[in-house]
Design a protein around this motif. Structure first.
Motif, short mmCIF file in Angstrom:
data_model
loop_
_atom_site.label_atom_id
_atom_site.label_comp_id
_atom_site.label_asym_id
_atom_site.label_seq_id
_atom_site.Cartn_x
_atom_site.Cartn_y
_atom_site.Cartn_z
N ALA A 1 0.27 -5.75 4.15
CA ALA A 1 1.64 -5.32 4.45
C ALA A 1 1.64 -3.83 4.82
CB ALA A 1 2.57 -5.60 3.27
N ALA A 2 0.89 -3.03 4.08
CA ALA A 2 0.79 -1.60 4.40
C ALA A 2 0.12 -1.42 5.76
CB ALA A 2 0.01 -0.87 3.31
N HIS A 3 -0.90 -2.21 6.04
CA HIS A 3 -1.59 -2.14 7.33
C HIS A 3 -0.63 -2.42 8.48
CE1 HIS A 3 -4.74 -2.67 10.33
NE2 HIS A 3 -4.18 -3.81 10.66
N TYR A 4 0.32 -3.32 8.27
CA TYR A 4 1.29 -3.66 9.30
C TYR A 4 2.46 -2.68 9.35
CZ TYR A 4 -0.92 -8.01 10.68
OH TYR A 4 -1.79 -8.95 11.18
N GLY A 5 2.44 -1.64 8.52
CA GLY A 5 3.42 -0.58 8.66
C GLY A 5 4.51 -0.52 7.61
N TRP A 6 4.52 -1.44 6.66
CA TRP A 6 5.53 -1.36 5.60
C TRP A 6 5.19 -0.16 4.72
CZ3 TRP A 6 9.73 -4.06 6.24
CH2 TRP A 6 9.68 -5.26 6.95
N GLN A 7 6.20 0.66 4.43
CA GLN A 7 6.00 1.86 3.63
C GLN A 7 5.97 1.50 2.15
OE1 GLN A 7 5.43 4.96 5.04
NE2 GLN A 7 5.35 3.67 6.88
N GLU A 8 4.86 1.78 1.52
CA GLU A 8 4.65 1.55 0.09
C GLU A 8 5.11 0.17 -0.38
OE1 GLU A 8 6.04 4.86 -2.29
OE2 GLU A 8 5.71 6.23 -0.61
N PRO A 9 4.56 -0.89 0.21
CA PRO A 9 4.93 -2.23 -0.26
C PRO A 9 4.48 -2.44 -1.69
CG PRO A 9 3.05 -2.35 1.21
CD PRO A 9 3.51 -0.93 1.23
N ARG A 10 5.23 -3.20 -2.40
CA ARG A 10 4.93 -3.47 -3.82
C ARG A 10 4.66 -4.95 -4.00
NH1 ARG A 10 5.77 1.19 -5.94
NH2 ARG A 10 7.54 2.52 -5.52
#
Length: 137
Positions: free
Chosen positions: A79-88
Protein backbone atom coordinates in the motif's frame (compact mmCIF):
# COMPACT_ATOMS: atom_id res chain seq x y z
CA UNK A 1 -1.92 -11.19 -31.49
CA UNK A 2 -4.56 -10.34 -34.07
CA UNK A 3 -7.11 -12.73 -32.58
CA UNK A 4 -6.41 -11.48 -29.05
CA UNK A 5 -6.89 -7.88 -30.21
CA UNK A 6 -10.15 -8.80 -31.90
CA UNK A 7 -11.56 -10.52 -28.78
CA UNK A 8 -10.31 -7.79 -26.44
CA UNK A 9 -11.90 -5.11 -28.61
CA UNK A 10 -15.18 -7.05 -28.59
CA UNK A 11 -15.10 -6.93 -24.79
CA UNK A 12 -14.20 -3.25 -24.70
CA UNK A 13 -17.00 -2.39 -27.12
CA UNK A 14 -19.53 -4.44 -25.12
CA UNK A 15 -18.57 -2.99 -21.73
CA UNK A 16 -20.99 -0.72 -19.93
CA UNK A 17 -19.11 2.44 -18.98
CA UNK A 18 -21.90 3.94 -16.89
CA UNK A 19 -20.49 5.03 -13.52
CA UNK A 20 -16.98 4.00 -14.67
CA UNK A 21 -15.48 7.31 -15.86
CA UNK A 22 -11.82 6.24 -15.78
CA UNK A 23 -12.63 3.21 -17.92
CA UNK A 24 -14.71 5.37 -20.27
CA UNK A 25 -11.81 7.79 -20.68
CA UNK A 26 -9.31 5.08 -21.47
CA UNK A 27 -11.73 3.39 -23.86
CA UNK A 28 -12.10 6.67 -25.75
CA UNK A 29 -8.36 6.89 -26.42
CA UNK A 30 -7.28 5.94 -29.95
CA UNK A 31 -5.71 2.52 -30.25
CA UNK A 32 -2.61 2.12 -32.44
CA UNK A 33 -3.73 0.50 -35.67
CA UNK A 34 -0.26 -0.20 -37.02
CA UNK A 35 1.29 -1.72 -33.88
CA UNK A 36 -0.44 -4.97 -32.85
CA UNK A 37 1.63 -5.38 -29.66
CA UNK A 38 1.00 -1.77 -28.62
CA UNK A 39 -2.70 -2.21 -29.37
CA UNK A 40 -2.77 -5.37 -27.24
CA UNK A 41 -1.10 -3.58 -24.34
CA UNK A 42 -3.58 -0.72 -24.54
CA UNK A 43 -6.53 -3.10 -24.68
CA UNK A 44 -5.22 -5.01 -21.67
CA UNK A 45 -4.94 -1.72 -19.80
CA UNK A 46 -8.46 -0.65 -20.77
CA UNK A 47 -9.90 -3.99 -19.61
CA UNK A 48 -7.88 -3.72 -16.39
CA UNK A 49 -9.38 -0.28 -15.80
CA UNK A 50 -12.85 -1.76 -16.25
CA UNK A 51 -12.20 -4.42 -13.63
CA UNK A 52 -10.51 -1.91 -11.34
CA UNK A 53 -13.46 0.48 -11.54
CA UNK A 54 -15.89 -2.35 -10.83
CA UNK A 55 -13.75 -3.46 -7.90
CA UNK A 56 -13.57 0.01 -6.40
CA UNK A 57 -17.36 0.32 -6.61
CA UNK A 58 -17.72 -3.09 -4.92
CA UNK A 59 -15.18 -2.15 -2.22
CA UNK A 60 -17.10 1.02 -1.39
CA UNK A 61 -20.41 -0.85 -1.44
CA UNK A 62 -18.99 -3.27 1.13
CA UNK A 63 -18.05 -0.42 3.45
CA UNK A 64 -14.30 -0.33 2.87
CA UNK A 65 -12.05 2.46 1.73
CA UNK A 66 -9.73 1.86 -1.19
CA UNK A 67 -6.77 1.99 1.20
CA UNK A 68 -8.30 -0.60 3.54
CA UNK A 69 -8.98 -2.90 0.60
CA UNK A 70 -5.41 -2.58 -0.64
CA UNK A 71 -3.95 -3.28 2.80
CA UNK A 72 -6.18 -6.33 3.22
CA UNK A 73 -5.28 -7.64 -0.24
CA UNK A 74 -1.60 -6.69 -0.58
CA UNK A 75 -0.36 -5.61 2.84
CA UNK A 76 0.89 -2.38 4.37
CA UNK A 77 4.21 -2.34 2.51
CA UNK A 78 2.58 -2.65 -0.90
CA UNK A 79 0.00 0.00 0.00
CA UNK A 80 2.87 2.37 0.83
CA UNK A 81 4.58 1.39 -2.44
CA UNK A 82 1.42 2.40 -4.31
CA UNK A 83 1.48 5.83 -2.67
CA UNK A 84 -0.78 5.60 0.36
CA UNK A 85 0.65 7.82 3.10
CA UNK A 86 1.44 5.84 6.25
CA UNK A 87 -1.02 2.98 5.70
CA UNK A 88 -1.87 1.05 8.83
CA UNK A 89 -2.84 -2.58 9.34
CA UNK A 90 -6.54 -3.27 9.00
CA UNK A 91 -8.58 -5.22 11.55
CA UNK A 92 -8.96 -8.87 10.53
CA UNK A 93 -12.72 -8.46 11.06
CA UNK A 94 -12.83 -6.43 7.83
CA UNK A 95 -11.41 -9.23 5.68
CA UNK A 96 -14.87 -10.75 4.97
CA UNK A 97 -15.92 -7.38 3.57
CA UNK A 98 -13.00 -7.48 1.13
CA UNK A 99 -13.84 -11.07 0.20
CA UNK A 100 -17.42 -10.01 -0.51
CA UNK A 101 -16.16 -7.09 -2.62
CA UNK A 102 -13.99 -9.50 -4.59
CA UNK A 103 -17.00 -11.74 -5.27
CA UNK A 104 -19.10 -8.71 -6.27
CA UNK A 105 -16.36 -7.62 -8.65
CA UNK A 106 -16.55 -11.01 -10.35
CA UNK A 107 -20.34 -10.67 -10.55
CA UNK A 108 -20.02 -7.21 -12.10
CA UNK A 109 -17.56 -8.58 -14.66
CA UNK A 110 -19.57 -11.69 -15.57
CA UNK A 111 -22.04 -9.98 -17.98
CA UNK A 112 -19.15 -8.50 -19.94
CA UNK A 113 -17.43 -11.84 -20.48
CA UNK A 114 -20.79 -13.46 -21.21
CA UNK A 115 -20.81 -11.44 -24.44
CA UNK A 116 -18.20 -13.90 -25.74
CA UNK A 117 -19.08 -17.48 -26.64
CA UNK A 118 -17.66 -20.29 -24.50
CA UNK A 119 -15.05 -20.93 -27.18
CA UNK A 120 -14.10 -17.25 -27.38
CA UNK A 121 -13.75 -17.03 -23.59
CA UNK A 122 -11.46 -20.06 -23.63
CA UNK A 123 -9.40 -18.58 -26.46
CA UNK A 124 -9.22 -15.21 -24.72
CA UNK A 125 -8.03 -16.86 -21.49
CA UNK A 126 -5.40 -18.80 -23.44
CA UNK A 127 -4.18 -15.61 -25.10
CA UNK A 128 -4.00 -13.77 -21.77
CA UNK A 129 -2.11 -16.71 -20.25
CA UNK A 130 0.34 -16.73 -23.17
CA UNK A 131 0.87 -12.96 -22.97
CA UNK A 132 1.40 -12.93 -19.21
CA UNK A 133 3.63 -16.00 -19.43
CA UNK A 134 5.79 -14.16 -21.97
CA UNK A 135 6.17 -11.29 -19.49
CA UNK A 136 7.36 -13.53 -16.67
CA UNK A 137 9.69 -15.64 -18.82
Amino acid sequence: MEHFNHLAQQLIDAADAEALPLFAGWRAQPCPGDAPVGAAMQRIHVLREHRGACHLAAVRLCGLSAQEAMVINLGVEQAAHYGWQEPRPVAAALTPRWQRADRLTDELQAPLYATLTDRQRTEFAQHVHALTGALTA
